[in-house]
Design a protein around this motif. Structure first.
Motif, PDB file in Angstrom:
ATOM      1  N   ILE A 150       5.489  13.112   5.415  1.00 27.92           N
ATOM      2  CA  ILE A 150       5.475  13.506   6.813  1.00 27.92           C
ATOM      3  C   ILE A 150       6.585  13.406   7.336  1.00 27.92           C
ATOM      4  N   PRO A 151       7.076  14.091   8.675  1.00 31.29           N
ATOM      5  CA  PRO A 151       8.160  14.142   9.121  1.00 31.29           C
ATOM      6  C   PRO A 151       8.448  12.893  10.211  1.00 31.29           C
ATOM      7  N   CYS A 152       9.640  12.590  10.331  1.00 34.19           N
ATOM      8  CA  CYS A 152       9.945  11.529  11.438  1.00 34.19           C
ATOM      9  C   CYS A 152      11.289  12.168  12.101  1.00 34.19           C
ATOM     10  N   ASP A 153      11.602  11.376  13.256  1.00 34.25           N
ATOM     11  CA  ASP A 153      12.425  11.759  14.200  1.00 34.25           C
ATOM     12  C   ASP A 153      13.667  10.856  13.721  1.00 34.25           C
ATOM     13  N   LYS A 154      14.402  11.189  12.655  1.00 38.22           N
ATOM     14  CA  LYS A 154      15.438  10.344  12.123  1.00 38.22           C
ATOM     15  C   LYS A 154      16.613  10.134  13.068  1.00 38.22           C
ATOM     16  N   VAL A 155      17.081   8.766  12.982  1.00 38.82           N
ATOM     17  CA  VAL A 155      18.323   8.486  13.693  1.00 38.82           C
ATOM     18  C   VAL A 155      19.370   7.951  13.038  1.00 38.82           C
ATOM     19  N   TYR A 156      19.090   7.325  11.503  1.00 44.69           N
ATOM     20  CA  TYR A 156      20.115   6.795  10.627  1.00 44.69           C
ATOM     21  C   TYR A 156      19.353   7.032   9.204  1.00 44.69           C
ATOM     22  N   GLU A 157      20.077   7.225   8.101  1.00 45.41           N
ATOM     23  CA  GLU A 157      19.674   6.795   6.803  1.00 45.41           C
ATOM     24  C   GLU A 157      21.033   6.448   5.780  1.00 45.41           C
TER      25      GLU A 157
ATOM     26  N   ASP B 235       0.864  -1.472   0.126  1.00 44.33           N
ATOM     27  CA  ASP B 235      -0.050  -0.018  -0.161  1.00 44.33           C
ATOM     28  C   ASP B 235       1.019   1.228  -0.077  1.00 44.33           C
ATOM     29  N   ASP B 236       0.897   2.014  -1.090  1.00 46.34           N
ATOM     30  CA  ASP B 236       1.593   3.180  -1.157  1.00 46.34           C
ATOM     31  C   ASP B 236       1.383   4.060  -0.270  1.00 46.34           C
ATOM     32  N   ASN B 237       0.253   4.208   0.053  1.00 46.05           N
ATOM     33  CA  ASN B 237      -0.317   5.337   1.411  1.00 46.05           C
ATOM     34  C   ASN B 237      -0.001   4.796   2.634  1.00 46.05           C
ATOM     35  N   ASN B 238       0.655   3.809   2.870  1.00 44.57           N
ATOM     36  CA  ASN B 238       0.742   3.538   4.327  1.00 44.57           C
ATOM     37  C   ASN B 238       1.804   4.662   5.027  1.00 44.57           C
ATOM     38  N   ILE B 239       1.631   4.742   6.489  1.00 45.11           N
ATOM     39  CA  ILE B 239       2.622   5.905   6.906  1.00 45.11           C
ATOM     40  C   ILE B 239       3.889   6.035   6.872  1.00 45.11           C
ATOM     41  N   PHE B 240       4.638   4.743   6.545  1.00 42.79           N
ATOM     42  CA  PHE B 240       6.027   4.440   6.489  1.00 42.79           C
ATOM     43  C   PHE B 240       6.287   4.958   5.114  1.00 42.79           C
ATOM     44  N   ALA B 241       5.316   4.736   4.139  1.00 40.74           N
ATOM     45  CA  ALA B 241       5.631   5.089   2.839  1.00 40.74           C
ATOM     46  C   ALA B 241       5.675   6.618   2.631  1.00 40.74           C
ATOM     47  N   LYS B 242       4.788   7.254   3.491  1.00 39.30           N
ATOM     48  CA  LYS B 242       4.728   8.813   3.391  1.00 39.30           C
ATOM     49  C   LYS B 242       6.120   9.516   4.138  1.00 39.30           C
ATOM     50  N   ILE B 243       6.650   8.603   5.056  1.00 43.45           N
ATOM     51  CA  ILE B 243       7.545   9.051   5.709  1.00 43.45           C
ATOM     52  C   ILE B 243       8.885   8.976   4.734  1.00 43.45           C
ATOM     53  N   LEU B 244       8.904   7.789   3.872  1.00 39.94           N
ATOM     54  CA  LEU B 244      10.044   7.925   2.844  1.00 39.94           C
ATOM     55  C   LEU B 244       9.892   8.950   1.891  1.00 39.94           C
ATOM     56  N   LYS B 245       8.661   9.028   1.543  1.00 38.40           N
ATOM     57  CA  LYS B 245       8.522  10.206   0.324  1.00 38.40           C
ATOM     58  C   LYS B 245       8.548  11.578   1.024  1.00 38.40           C
ATOM     59  N   GLY B 246       8.836  11.722   2.412  1.00 34.14           N
ATOM     60  CA  GLY B 246       8.714  13.058   2.827  1.00 34.14           C
ATOM     61  C   GLY B 246       7.695  14.027   2.924  1.00 34.14           C
TER      62      GLY B 246
END
Ligand code: AMP
Length: 120
Positions: free
Chosen positions: A18-25, A5-16
């Motif tokens: 919605i924000p996340c509190d990033k620790v590593y990329e 599902d391209d609209n799941n919340i982590f897909a949205k985080i990956l697309k930028g």
């Protein structure tokens, strides 16, 4: 295997979207703090590829993605200070596993003794 599902919340985080509190990329992996932490350290590690679950990742990711994922887990655990005293990693999968977000993610929980392996 469910369709991704391209609209799941982590897909949205990956697309930028919605924000996340990033620790590593890196090129293959993103990790961020869980929004509802269950331990002093609670990090979610996700592949950037579109995989619904850990078994989808194992079946369909290529060797480079799989290696990058687990190398990242090691780096994050060391950087966040949970490697030495230990931590729990959990990949909830599907309905019986209680998976809420249908993009493969590994929970890293540490910073204290994590309780019983399976609650309830
Ligand atoms: P699971 O039940 O294994 O699918 O876990 C999903 C996890 O994602 C839960 O621990 C949530 O607290 C976490 N979560 C949901 N939305 C976000 C978000 N926007 N940022 C960080 N963590 C999130």
């Amino acid at each position: 295997m469910p369709v991704y599902d391209d609209n799941n919340i982590f897909a949205k985080i990956l697309k930028g979207d919605i924000p996340c509190d990033k620790v590593y990329e890196d090129d293959f992996v993103l990790a961020f703090n869980d929004i509802s932490p269950q331990a002093p350290v609670h990090i979610l590690v996700i592949p950037k590829g579109k995989y619904v679950s850990i078994d989808d990742f194992g079946a369909n990711a290529d060797a480079q993605e799989i290696k990058a994922f687990f190398v990242a887990v090691d780096k994050i655990a060391k950087e966040k200070g949970i490697a030495e005293e230990g931590f729990r990693s959990i990949a909830n999968t599907g309905t019986n596993g209680g998976q809420e977000v249908p993009h493969f993610h590994l929970h890293l929980l540490g910073g204290k003794k994590i309780g019983a392996m399976v609650a309830g």
